[in-house]
Design an enzyme around this catalytic site. Structure first.
Site, PDB file in Angstrom:
ATOM      1  N   ASP A  98     -29.449  -3.920  37.230  1.00 13.48           N
ATOM      2  CA  ASP A  98     -29.981  -2.616  36.863  1.00 13.48           C
ATOM      3  C   ASP A  98     -30.954  -2.718  35.682  1.00 13.48           C
ATOM      4  O   ASP A  98     -30.617  -3.304  34.646  1.00 13.48           O
ATOM      5  CB  ASP A  98     -28.788  -1.734  36.464  1.00 13.48           C
ATOM      6  CG  ASP A  98     -29.175  -0.289  36.329  1.00 13.48           C
ATOM      7  OD1 ASP A  98     -29.572   0.314  37.328  1.00 13.48           O
ATOM      8  OD2 ASP A  98     -29.075   0.251  35.197  1.00 13.48           O
ATOM      9  N   ASP A 119     -23.540  -4.609  41.662  1.00 16.67           N
ATOM     10  CA  ASP A 119     -24.502  -4.092  40.706  1.00 16.67           C
ATOM     11  C   ASP A 119     -24.100  -4.583  39.323  1.00 16.67           C
ATOM     12  O   ASP A 119     -22.918  -4.560  38.974  1.00 16.67           O
ATOM     13  CB  ASP A 119     -24.471  -2.555  40.729  1.00 16.67           C
ATOM     14  CG  ASP A 119     -25.849  -1.941  40.701  1.00 16.67           C
ATOM     15  OD1 ASP A 119     -26.558  -2.209  39.725  1.00 16.67           O
ATOM     16  OD2 ASP A 119     -26.188  -1.195  41.635  1.00 16.67           O
ATOM     17  N   GLU A 151     -33.808  -5.052  39.416  1.00 15.19           N
ATOM     18  CA  GLU A 151     -34.451  -3.760  39.611  1.00 15.19           C
ATOM     19  C   GLU A 151     -35.693  -3.839  38.725  1.00 15.19           C
ATOM     20  O   GLU A 151     -35.597  -3.849  37.498  1.00 15.19           O
ATOM     21  CB  GLU A 151     -33.554  -2.609  39.168  1.00 15.19           C
ATOM     22  CG  GLU A 151     -34.232  -1.279  39.465  1.00 15.19           C
ATOM     23  CD  GLU A 151     -33.641  -0.087  38.708  1.00 15.19           C
ATOM     24  OE1 GLU A 151     -33.892   1.044  39.138  1.00 15.19           O
ATOM     25  OE2 GLU A 151     -32.955  -0.277  37.701  1.00 15.19           O
ATOM     26  N   HIS A 173     -30.419   4.669  46.415  1.00 13.33           N
ATOM     27  CA  HIS A 173     -29.701   5.802  45.823  1.00 13.33           C
ATOM     28  C   HIS A 173     -30.523   6.576  44.793  1.00 13.33           C
ATOM     29  O   HIS A 173     -30.079   7.610  44.316  1.00 13.33           O
ATOM     30  CB  HIS A 173     -28.423   5.272  45.173  1.00 13.33           C
ATOM     31  CG  HIS A 173     -28.737   4.355  44.031  1.00 13.33           C
ATOM     32  ND1 HIS A 173     -29.351   3.130  44.207  1.00 13.33           N
ATOM     33  CD2 HIS A 173     -28.588   4.500  42.703  1.00 13.33           C
ATOM     34  CE1 HIS A 173     -29.546   2.575  43.033  1.00 13.33           C
ATOM     35  NE2 HIS A 173     -29.088   3.371  42.102  1.00 13.33           N
ATOM     36  N   ASP A 174     -31.691   6.042  44.406  1.00 10.16           N
ATOM     37  CA  ASP A 174     -32.556   6.741  43.451  1.00 10.16           C
ATOM     38  C   ASP A 174     -33.727   7.420  44.151  1.00 10.16           C
ATOM     39  O   ASP A 174     -34.586   8.014  43.486  1.00 10.16           O
ATOM     40  CB  ASP A 174     -33.130   5.744  42.429  1.00 10.16           C
ATOM     41  CG  ASP A 174     -32.066   5.179  41.514  1.00 10.16           C
ATOM     42  OD1 ASP A 174     -31.058   5.878  41.270  1.00 10.16           O
ATOM     43  OD2 ASP A 174     -32.239   4.040  41.039  1.00 10.16           O
TER      44      ASP A 174
END
Ligand code: NOJ
Length: 566
Positions: free
Chosen positions: A208, A106, A267, A340-341
């Site tokens: 991200d 990430d 993302e 994870h979100d």
């Protein structure tokens, strides 16, 4: 046109890969502190390999005070203490490469932690050499124009800092100050850091909120009318449209990405079908892929924090078909339902009632692994993990949920109702509960006290039990991965939606080099049929989630089947 399709189908390892996302904090703890660690991942490498996946994406493992579980980085070239050491990281990377697995990290560079040394310096004085590493607004100019701060109870993206009588920008929490990409020195620091990781041998980055990096340093007032007119009324679209965004991505590509055989994934916050190719059209030399939010935002009730109502399958099909179209001749897409979100896909997009759980989990897996675009598959979904559905706010840990709860409390809103809809809707902790390895205490995740409660259903729903059961959700996942890996038509084949108004069945074909397959997915709790106009008499079943073959075109509840057509 034919020539164009060839370009879109140009073979790349990252197009053919199945990416498995690991949330390290919740995967496997080896030292009993209740937090997953790198040694834990190492201990599960054979499990990961057994899934048949090719690439692992790790959520942030860098030095961090953990205001947002690692998305607040205080040292980009260190490993978070709770997770282990750099030696552990090197062993992990080696262990992956030995098994033919690639590792994607990430990259969180829209913001850092307020505990990063750059910010510590930056806030000291207005003439500090690091001042311009962040966005500051001197208080004598008055209050800066509104910008959203997603993880703040008051929703503001500015925080006043007394030392220099100025505000600084943070699109998330005040502990996540936004980095100033307008500063070339900052950009070079980031590129150097990226090269350092790539030189170590990692295979790429998931970036991200990368569309947010460029800002207009004047921070003009944005009116609602302007938002509505230019940005679909959405702040994320505004924030993802900064004036120099694509210049910076091209620079990053030139300085870093183009020098390695690596993959890059944005993302795609604020990314639209109309803007996606600006990021991933190969001719522009920016990134390889992005993931959008149109799919996972479907069904949220406006005016509430991630409250999900029922969703229309017709809308669902339209979104994924429209996005497939974007990449028909250029670029390359992605597909995901969980991360994870997000809440657990079995709860949000399938049906976690006992009679439907396994069927619907397998159906979603069939969908993810039979669409065009690289699938991103979230750890735990391969065993059909479901939402934790915590009853008390004290059980929630996530900064976003807690901020929204506080916001509602300040406004005198209905807190009981809030907790109720977090159970099925958005609370990110639902997707972050510890991985359920076995039926022992804490699901074999830790010998200590887990940082987030383990779901009680681990007694029956766990990897160990499923490994032994040939009909399990886990074994279906492995079969489906194998099917994708051995049938290029599922990777590169042209996608065509059939029977688009059908409210229960998602039907589509994939076609490549004379091979054609039909995918039928009954997203409902009732028997259903699809009007595809295709004669199925000579079709051969490649995979199905029911024990007995499907007959007369009738799909049973949550039945999924892939057929090869003659
Ligand atoms: C997106 C990440 O996926 C999420 O987990 C994080 O909280 C925000 N960006 C801020 O970094």
């Amino acid at each position: 046109m034919a020539q164009d399709i060839k370009v879109a189908n140009e073979k790349k390892w990252w197009k053919e890969a199945v990416v498995y996302q690991i949330y390290p904090r919740s995967f496997k703890d080896t030292d009993g502190d209740g937090v997953g660690d790198l040694k834990g991942i190492i201990s599960k490498l054979d499990y990961i390999k057994s899934l048949g996946v090719d690439v692992v994406w790790l959520n942030p493992i860098y030095g961090s005070p953990n205001a947002d579980n690692g998305y607040d980085i205080s040292d980009y070239q260190a490993i978070m203490k709770e997770f282990g050491t750099m030696a552990d990281f090197d062993a992990l990377l080696k262990g992956m490469h030995e098994r033919g697995l690639k590792l994607v990290m990430d990259l969180v560079v829209n913001h850092s932690s307020d505990e990063h040394k750059w910010f510590q310096e930056s806030r000291k004085s207005r003439d500090n050499p690091y001042r311009d590493y962040y966005h500051w607004w001197p208080a004598e100019k008055g209050k800066p124009a509104f910008r959203p701060g997603a993880f703040e109870a008051d929703g503001s993206g500015w925080r006043y800092d007394k030392t220099t009588d100025s505000y600084y920008l943070h699109y998330f929490n005040y502990k996540q100050p936004d980095l100033n990409w307008e500063n070339p020195k900052l950009r070079q620091e980031i590129y150097t850091m990226m090269r350092w990781w790539l030189d170590k041998g990692i295979d790429g980055f998931r970036m991200d909120v990368i569309p947010f990096i460029s800002k207009d340093p004047e921070f003009p007032v944005i009116t609602q009318a302007e938002l509505d007119k230019n940005y679909h009324g959405r702040w994320d679209v505004y924030m993802g449209s900064g004036p120099h965004l694509h210049e910076y991505l091209q620079e990053m590509n030139r300085e870093v990405l183009s020098k390695y055989d690596c993959m890059s994934l944005a993302e795609g916050a604020g990314m639209l079908t109309s803007t996606a190719l600006n990021f991933v059209d190969a001719d522009r030399k920016e990134l390889n892929m992005g993931y959008h939010f149109e799919g996972t935002n479907l069904g949220y009730v406006p005016g509430y924090f991630k409250k999900s109502g029922p969703y229309s399958l017709v809308d669902f099909k339209k979104i994924y078909s429209d996005w497939d179209k974007v990449y028909e001749t250029k670029g390359w897409g992605t597909i995901y339902l969980g991360n994870h979100d997000q809440p657990r896909m079995a709860t949000r997009w399938g049906n976690d009632a006992p009679e439907f759980h396994d069927y619907s989990s397998k159906l979603l897996t069939t969908f993810l692994l039979s669409m065009r675009g690289t699938p991103y598959y979230y750890n735990g979904d391969e065993i059909g993990m479901v939402n934790a559905k915590f009853d008390k706010i004290e059980d929630y840990r996530d900064i976003e949920t807690l901020a929204q709860y506080q916001h509602l409390k300040n406004e005198g809103g209905d807190l009981k109702e809030f907790i109720e809809y977090q159970k099925t809707g958005g609370a990110r902790d639902n997707g972050r509960t510890p991985f359920q390895w076995n039926a022992t205490e804490n699901a074999g995740f830790t010998t200590g006290t887990p940082w987030l409660k383990v779901n009680d259903n681990h007694l029956t729903l766990n990897a160990e039990a499923q490994e032994k059961d040939p009909k399990s959700v886990l074994n279906y996942f492995k079969k489906m991965v194998h099917l994708r890996k051995t049938n290029p038509v599922l990777v590169y084949g042209k996608y065509t939606l059939l029977d688009k108004e059908n409210p229960a069945v998602y039907a589509y074909t994939r076609e490549l080099d004379g091979k054609k397959v039909l995918v039928l997915l009954n997203f409902s709790t009732k028997n259903a049929t699809a009007n595809t106009g295709i004669n199925l008499k000579k079709a051969k079943v490649l995979i199905t989630n029911y024990a007995n073959p499907f007959k007369n075109g009738i799909l049973r509840p949550y039945e999924a089947v892939i057929l090869e057509l003659p």
